[in-house]
Design a protein around this motif. Structure first.
Motif, PDB file in Angstrom:
ATOM      1  N   ASN A 242      -7.840   7.642 -11.051  1.00 43.75           N
ATOM      2  CA  ASN A 242      -8.047   7.789 -10.422  1.00 43.75           C
ATOM      3  C   ASN A 242      -6.478   8.254  -9.310  1.00 43.75           C
ATOM      4  O   ASN A 242      -6.083   8.431 -10.145  1.00 43.75           O
ATOM      5  CB  ASN A 242      -7.005   5.839 -10.663  1.00 43.75           C
ATOM      6  CG  ASN A 242      -8.064   5.234 -11.070  1.00 43.75           C
ATOM      7  OD1 ASN A 242      -9.407   5.146 -10.618  1.00 43.75           O
ATOM      8  ND2 ASN A 242      -7.782   4.279 -11.948  1.00 43.75           N
ATOM      9  N   ALA A 250      -1.358   5.450   1.205  1.00 40.44           N
ATOM     10  CA  ALA A 250      -2.372   4.653   0.658  1.00 40.44           C
ATOM     11  C   ALA A 250      -1.435   2.788   1.803  1.00 40.44           C
ATOM     12  O   ALA A 250      -2.758   2.639   2.355  1.00 40.44           O
ATOM     13  CB  ALA A 250      -0.889   4.145  -0.407  1.00 40.44           C
ATOM     14  N   LEU A 253      -4.653   4.087   4.214  1.00 42.15           N
ATOM     15  CA  LEU A 253      -5.648   3.762   4.281  1.00 42.15           C
ATOM     16  C   LEU A 253      -5.364   1.745   4.758  1.00 42.15           C
ATOM     17  O   LEU A 253      -6.617   1.374   4.471  1.00 42.15           O
ATOM     18  CB  LEU A 253      -5.688   4.204   2.377  1.00 42.15           C
ATOM     19  CG  LEU A 253      -7.141   3.729   2.245  1.00 42.15           C
ATOM     20  CD1 LEU A 253      -7.868   5.075   2.863  1.00 42.15           C
ATOM     21  CD2 LEU A 253      -6.810   5.100   0.605  1.00 42.15           C
ATOM     22  N   ARG A 254      -4.359   1.328   3.769  1.00 45.40           N
ATOM     23  CA  ARG A 254      -4.881  -0.099   3.928  1.00 45.40           C
ATOM     24  C   ARG A 254      -4.459  -0.738   5.350  1.00 45.40           C
ATOM     25  O   ARG A 254      -5.502  -1.899   5.589  1.00 45.40           O
ATOM     26  CB  ARG A 254      -3.499  -0.516   3.317  1.00 45.40           C
ATOM     27  CG  ARG A 254      -3.140  -2.193   3.656  1.00 45.40           C
ATOM     28  CD  ARG A 254      -2.379  -2.670   1.972  1.00 45.40           C
ATOM     29  NE  ARG A 254      -2.887  -3.393   0.920  1.00 45.40           N
ATOM     30  CZ  ARG A 254      -2.432  -3.714   0.007  1.00 45.40           C
ATOM     31  NH1 ARG A 254      -1.554  -3.817  -0.255  1.00 45.40           N
ATOM     32  NH2 ARG A 254      -3.199  -4.056  -1.470  1.00 45.40           N
ATOM     33  N   VAL A 260      -8.463  -2.225   0.112  1.00 42.69           N
ATOM     34  CA  VAL A 260      -7.824  -1.396  -0.642  1.00 42.69           C
ATOM     35  C   VAL A 260      -6.862  -2.226  -1.974  1.00 42.69           C
ATOM     36  O   VAL A 260      -6.148  -1.987  -1.367  1.00 42.69           O
ATOM     37  CB  VAL A 260      -7.967   0.156  -0.053  1.00 42.69           C
ATOM     38  CG1 VAL A 260      -5.994  -0.202   1.056  1.00 42.69           C
ATOM     39  CG2 VAL A 260      -7.524   1.197  -1.265  1.00 42.69           C
ATOM     40  N   CYS A 262      -4.389  -1.191  -4.632  1.00 45.61           N
ATOM     41  CA  CYS A 262      -3.545  -0.119  -4.675  1.00 45.61           C
ATOM     42  C   CYS A 262      -2.597  -0.601  -5.726  1.00 45.61           C
ATOM     43  O   CYS A 262      -2.135  -1.940  -5.980  1.00 45.61           O
ATOM     44  CB  CYS A 262      -2.599   0.034  -3.495  1.00 45.61           C
ATOM     45  SG  CYS A 262      -3.097   0.037  -2.238  1.00 45.61           S
ATOM     46  N   LYS A 271      -1.162   4.140  -7.394  1.00 49.48           N
ATOM     47  CA  LYS A 271      -2.766   4.617  -7.826  1.00 49.48           C
ATOM     48  C   LYS A 271      -4.102   4.319  -6.958  1.00 49.48           C
ATOM     49  O   LYS A 271      -3.956   2.807  -6.490  1.00 49.48           O
ATOM     50  CB  LYS A 271      -2.861   4.817  -8.953  1.00 49.48           C
ATOM     51  CG  LYS A 271      -4.082   5.121  -9.540  1.00 49.48           C
ATOM     52  CD  LYS A 271      -3.390   4.929 -11.195  1.00 49.48           C
ATOM     53  CE  LYS A 271      -2.785   5.808 -12.028  1.00 49.48           C
ATOM     54  NZ  LYS A 271      -3.272   4.976 -13.819  1.00 49.48           N
ATOM     55  N   ILE A 272      -5.091   4.824  -6.688  1.00 53.88           N
ATOM     56  CA  ILE A 272      -6.334   3.536  -6.001  1.00 53.88           C
ATOM     57  C   ILE A 272      -7.566   4.012  -6.602  1.00 53.88           C
ATOM     58  O   ILE A 272      -7.445   5.513  -6.961  1.00 53.88           O
ATOM     59  CB  ILE A 272      -6.276   4.995  -4.537  1.00 53.88           C
ATOM     60  CG1 ILE A 272      -5.718   4.929  -3.573  1.00 53.88           C
ATOM     61  CG2 ILE A 272      -7.040   4.432  -4.016  1.00 53.88           C
ATOM     62  CD1 ILE A 272      -4.588   4.079  -2.712  1.00 53.88           C
ATOM     63  N   TRP A 276     -13.722   2.267  -6.744  1.00 58.07           N
ATOM     64  CA  TRP A 276     -13.418   1.713  -5.118  1.00 58.07           C
ATOM     65  C   TRP A 276     -13.673   2.144  -4.281  1.00 58.07           C
ATOM     66  O   TRP A 276     -14.778   2.859  -3.260  1.00 58.07           O
ATOM     67  CB  TRP A 276     -12.479   0.594  -5.194  1.00 58.07           C
ATOM     68  CG  TRP A 276     -11.860   0.444  -3.180  1.00 58.07           C
ATOM     69  CD1 TRP A 276     -12.233  -1.122  -3.471  1.00 58.07           C
ATOM     70  CD2 TRP A 276     -11.802   1.013  -2.291  1.00 58.07           C
ATOM     71  NE1 TRP A 276     -12.262  -1.317  -1.959  1.00 58.07           N
ATOM     72  CE2 TRP A 276     -11.950  -0.024  -1.251  1.00 58.07           C
ATOM     73  CE3 TRP A 276     -11.062   2.733  -1.562  1.00 58.07           C
ATOM     74  CZ2 TRP A 276     -11.308   0.305   0.164  1.00 58.07           C
ATOM     75  CZ3 TRP A 276     -10.749   2.229   0.070  1.00 58.07           C
ATOM     76  CH2 TRP A 276     -10.709   1.472   0.841  1.00 58.07           C
ATOM     77  N   LEU A 277     -12.838   4.053  -4.329  1.00 59.58           N
ATOM     78  CA  LEU A 277     -13.792   5.250  -3.653  1.00 59.58           C
ATOM     79  C   LEU A 277     -14.408   4.948  -3.111  1.00 59.58           C
ATOM     80  O   LEU A 277     -15.555   5.224  -2.165  1.00 59.58           O
ATOM     81  CB  LEU A 277     -12.090   6.318  -3.578  1.00 59.58           C
ATOM     82  CG  LEU A 277     -11.133   6.100  -2.909  1.00 59.58           C
ATOM     83  CD1 LEU A 277     -10.500   7.428  -4.178  1.00 59.58           C
ATOM     84  CD2 LEU A 277     -10.670   5.549  -2.010  1.00 59.58           C
TER      85      LEU A 277
END
Ligand code: EPU
Length: 350
Positions: A242, A250, A253-254, A260, A262, A271-272, A276-277
């Motif tokens: 991850n 982040a 991205l949110r 997403v 987080c 950490k993403i 999910w990606l």
């Protein structure tokens, strides 16, 4: 001790890859390792210990000794008021070790139930799941050092464990073989159930004060639901790590993707989930020839039929490229790729 030259590793890796080792060796006693220089006097061959081969991808044949250390035994070394020091031999199956600990009321490892592999492999990859990493309970390792033909103890602090890595899979790869692992475990249960999925599962079952056994059973159920059993369908768990990104990224991205997940890591890093990606890039439950991604988890690559390390890596490189192009994030493999230089995603896509 048994060994075989130019031997297939197919039954020794959970992906069942057709690579070969210059020598394949099985040992049942650590002392047998002292005979290696006498058995292979002409070459300074690297020695690669494999547990169940459940986290490795051989891109090519291995030009050294691949060793299965079948050492067994679990014992309590020392009991203090709050903790116990437990020593387990490297060949003990990991899940059975977790069960033995619970039976003896040695607590801490219950979140790591059902992880495939052996006790010896656990610190190498710093295995982790549901909010716990083996690093939190590791006291030390007994290793055999190929360069000295000797055994010594390495304190956990010298083994350089980090997120899904350690010096044993980087700097000391091919040099050290773990024979025994010592853990510092708790005599009173202190269940950890803050990981969102685990928390949600227990609350939905109306468990509000879980015991260590409740956590163990919940983890077993969640893993069975979500991850393919490597005995039924060849796989090596999460293929990528991850990614850990700066908080500002982040947040950006949110804004674009409010859903997403987080996981804050402290020090301004987040950490993403790579799963999910990958799912956003359309890679969940996709099959190409003999390889694909698992229908319930995009981060788990599976071999639907006979395949090779190179075919798997070419498939993984496509996943890598999608995430890089869409999110600007370069995923890093979580599985150990051998030789490490074989992971060149751009080259693999040419
Ligand atoms: N997700 C998706 N789509 C997917 C898969 C996951 O959106 O296809 C999202 C989930 O909804 C969830 C998040 O990603 O919100 C995290 O997923 P999950 O809880 O399955 O955990 P993970 O981050 O994918 C890590 C470990 C696993 C470990 C689990 C549970 C790594 C590389 N993997 O996976 O370990 O079992 O957490 O704690 O850190 C392994 O190392 O081989 C392994 C399986």
């Amino acid at each position: 001790m048994e060994w075989e030259p130019n031997a297939s590793l197919q039954s020794w890796t959970s992906f069942r890859l057709p690579a070969k080792a210059a020598y394949r060796l099985r040992c049942t006693q650590p002392e047998e390792l002292l005979r290696l220089p006498e058995l292979f006097p002409l070459e300074e061959l690297p020695v690669l210990p494999l547990g169940n081969g459940s986290n490795v991808v051989f891109a090519d044949d291995y030009p050294g000794i691949v060793l299965r250390a079948e050492f067994r035994g679990i014992r309590c070394i020392e009991a203090e008021e709050d903790t116990v020091c437990i020593e387990a031999a490297a060949g003990e199956p990991w899940h059975e070790f977790v069960v033995t600990c619970l039976r003896n009321q040695w607590y801490g490892l219950e979140n790591l139930a059902l992880i495939p592999g052996t006790v010896g492999a656990a610190p190498v990859h710093n295995i982790g799941a549901y909010g716990v990493e083996v690093q939190q309970f590791l006291e030390g390792l007994q290793v055999w050092d190929r360069t000295q033909n000797a055994f010594y103890w390495l304190p956990a602090s010298a083994a350089g464990l980090s997120y899904r890595s350690s010096l044993l899979r980087t700097q000391f790869l091919g040099q050290l073989v773990i024979t025994h692992v010592r853990f510092r475990l708790l005599r009173r249960a202190c269940p950890r159930w803050d990981y969102p999925e685990l928390h949600g599962f227990l609350r939905a079952a109306h468990v509000f004060h879980p015991s260590a056994l409740d956590v163990f059973h919940a983890v077993v159920t969640l893993r069975r639901r979500k991850l393919p059993d490597p005995h039924q369908l060849p796989n090596a768990g999460s293929f990528f790590k991850n990614p850990i990104v700066p908080q500002e990224y982040a947040e950006e991205l949110r804004r674009r993707y409010p859903q997403v997940p987080c996981f804050p890591q402290g020090e301004g890093m987040v950490k993403i989930p790579a799963g999910w990606l990958l799912e956003q890039c359309g890679w969940k439950g996709i099959r190409q020839g003999s390889v694909g991604t698992w229908q319930h988890h995009a981060l788990v690559l599976v071999a639907y039929g006979p395949t090779t390390g190179r075919e798997l890596l070419r498939f993984a490189a496509q996943l890598w490229r999608s995430v890089y192009e869409r999110f600007g994030i370069a995923l890093e493999p979580e599985v150990l790729i051998l030789p490490p230089e074989a992971w060149q995603p751009e080259e693999l896509l040419r």
